[in-house]
Scaffold this motif. Structure first.
Motif, PDB file in Angstrom:
ATOM      1  N   TRP A  92      -5.845   0.283  -2.057  1.00  0.00           N
ATOM      2  CA  TRP A  92      -4.588   0.586  -1.375  1.00  0.00           C
ATOM      3  C   TRP A  92      -3.417   0.752  -2.327  1.00  0.00           C
ATOM      4  N   TRP A 148      -3.663   4.481  -2.159  1.00  0.00           N
ATOM      5  CA  TRP A 148      -3.362   5.048  -0.838  1.00  0.00           C
ATOM      6  C   TRP A 148      -1.863   5.023  -0.550  1.00  0.00           C
ATOM      7  N   LEU A 183      -1.460  -6.019  -2.496  1.00  0.00           N
ATOM      8  CA  LEU A 183      -2.443  -5.164  -1.840  1.00  0.00           C
ATOM      9  C   LEU A 183      -3.858  -5.542  -2.255  1.00  0.00           C
TER      10      LEU A 183
END
Length: 480
Positions: free
Chosen positions: A168, A171, A160
């Motif tokens: 991320w 996330w 990521l």
């Protein structure tokens, strides 16, 4: 129990929900490691700031685990599990949106609080839903999923970070957390423990004591061991932890009753867990940076090359759980710890500024098999070492000591690294890394010795029968 409650508390649903929750909590222990160079480049910060992006999570996770378990016992395990999941999910979003290193550290600390409420209840809820004869296999699957988080942490973090952005890695938790909330409400049975009063003084003593010690260790490379702040943190933290032990001995309803440590099985597995995570976390923290900063691998490449170590629990943990059901957990756990120590010793002997991946691979594989043999049997040993009504406390204590070990491991091994080396060059990094890995190997070998002190299966069975004969009956309520 009504049919609706039985359906809601079904073993399969409990295994799925608790495994996913455990995956998220375990993932965030290590997902940051391969992103550290990118976080440092984007947000700034020195070595001690990087330590805190990991330790802020592990420390709050550790110090509130037993309190989270106690909250669940008193106010409802399913209810607190949902609250913990919601806090963890919201804090993950805050970490992803952090504008600076300080706000990232703060969000990581709140993440740890949410995980501390959520994580100890996963094992308690799973134990309540699964028949005793099948718990070894269930713990094995639960351990394999946690192993998958450990395995994929560096890889997911690296991929990521390299292909999207480091934000991320946080996330990723948000959709998983949102999906778990209604499932937990609909599919888990509510249950309560003894209803004992919350131990606020014990929580404050443990929290402040651990923070003082970790703060002193983290700041010592920057400020020096004789710095007033460092000395105050170390001595005050030690004194507060001594007060926590005294409180646990003499208080009527302590967060962690010290009488549990009279049980050799409980003491042995908890000491082994603390030492194992101390050696493992500190090593992964430094090795992930070594692969990128010294050997020149990208974040994704570094994560992939860590898989023979971190990915092995995904494959071996279910087998280890079945083995522990057949021959007992002690030999499986002890063998795993000695293999982990041997793997770290191998890595310490071969790391150089231009080491090939081939010379590192045997050490990574040996360490991975060792770690895999530890996870599932360790959980089984913890939960079987206490009476049913004490399993929430036992789970919280074991997870807390693991996280304390992780936080101390990063602080201790980063201090050794800083004293012997640094980031100035590849050789300087290796000069600091090698003694840190040797320390990790010695510590994990000590964990193996502690595991050998756990009584064998026959002795444990006799003790359990004796305990049940003298124990006062404790009512555990289950409601719809």
């Amino acid at each position: 129990m009504s049919q609706q409650t039985a359906r809601r508390g079904g073993a399969v649903w409990a295994l799925v929900i608790t495994s996913v929750a455990g995956f998220m909590a375990a993932l965030d222990n290590l997902v940051v490691t391969t992103a550290l160079p990118s976080i440092r480049k984007d947000l700034g910060g020195a070595l001690d700031d990087l330590e805190w992006t990991v330790s802020a999570y592990t420390l709050t996770f550790a110090v509130f685990l037993m309190f989270g378990a106690a909250l669940g016992d008193r106010f409802g395990r399913r209810r607190l599990f949902i609250i913990g999941t919601a806090v963890f999910t919201a804090a993950s979003a805050a970490a992803a949106m952090a504008p600076g290193i300080d706000s990232l550290i703060a969000a990581r600390a709140v993440q740890g609080v949410g995980a501390a409420i959520m994580m100890p209840l996963t094992l308690t809820l799973l134990t309540a839903a699964v028949p005793a004869a099948k718990r070894g296999m269930a713990y094995g699957i639960w351990g394999a999923v946690n192993g998958l988080a450990v395995a994929s942490g560096p890889l997911i973090g690296g991929s990521l970070t390299e292909h999207i952005s480091w934000q991320w890695i946080f996330w990723l938790n948000v959709p998983l957390g949102i999906a778990l909330l209604p499932l937990a409400r609909l599919r888990l049975a509510e249950s309560h423990g003894t209803g004992a009063r919350l131990d606020i003084p014990g929580t404050l003593l443990a929290s402040a004591g651990l923070f003082g010690i970790v703060y002193g260790l983290v700041r010592s490379p920057v400020d020096g061991w004789t710095s007033p702040l460092v000395l105050t943190g170390l001595f005050a933290g030690t004194a507060l932890l001594a007060g926590f032990v005294h409180h646990g001995i003499h208080n009527k309803n302590p967060m962690l009753p010290m009488r549990l440590f009279r049980n050799r099985a409980f003491t042995g597995i908890n000491v082994a867990s603390l030492l194992m995570f101390l050696g493992m976390f500190g090593s992964i923290f430094l090795l992930s940076q070594y692969m990128q900063g010294v050997l020149g691998y990208s974040p994704t490449e570094a994560g992939l090359r860590m898989l023979p170590w971190t990915g092995m629990p995904m494959l071996v943990a279910p087998i280890a759980g079945i083995l522990s059901d057949r021959i007992g957990g002690r030999p499986v756990v002890a063998a795993g710890l000695f293999l982990q120590a041997a793997g770290l010793a191998w890595m310490a002997s071969v790391v150089t500024a231009d080491a090939s991946y081939g010379v590192q691979l045997p050490g990574l594989i040996i360490s991975g098999i060792g770690m895999a043999l530890f996870f599932a049997p360790a959980s089984n040993l913890v939960m079987s070492s206490v009476r049913a009504h004490e399993q929430g406390i036992a789970s919280g204590a074991n997870n807390a000591l693991r996280e304390v070990g992780g936080a101390l491991g990063i602080a201790v091994m980063a201090s050794i690294f800083s004293a012997q080396g640094g980031y100035e060059s590849g050789q300087a990094f290796v000069d600091g890394l090698r003694p840190a890995l040797v320390t990790g190997a010695v510590v994990v070998a000590g964990a193996g010795v502690a595991a050998l002190l756990i009584p064998g299966r026959k002795h444990s069975a006799r003790v359990a029968v004796s305990d049940d004969a003298v124990a006062a009956p404790v009512k555990e309520t289950v409601s719809r």
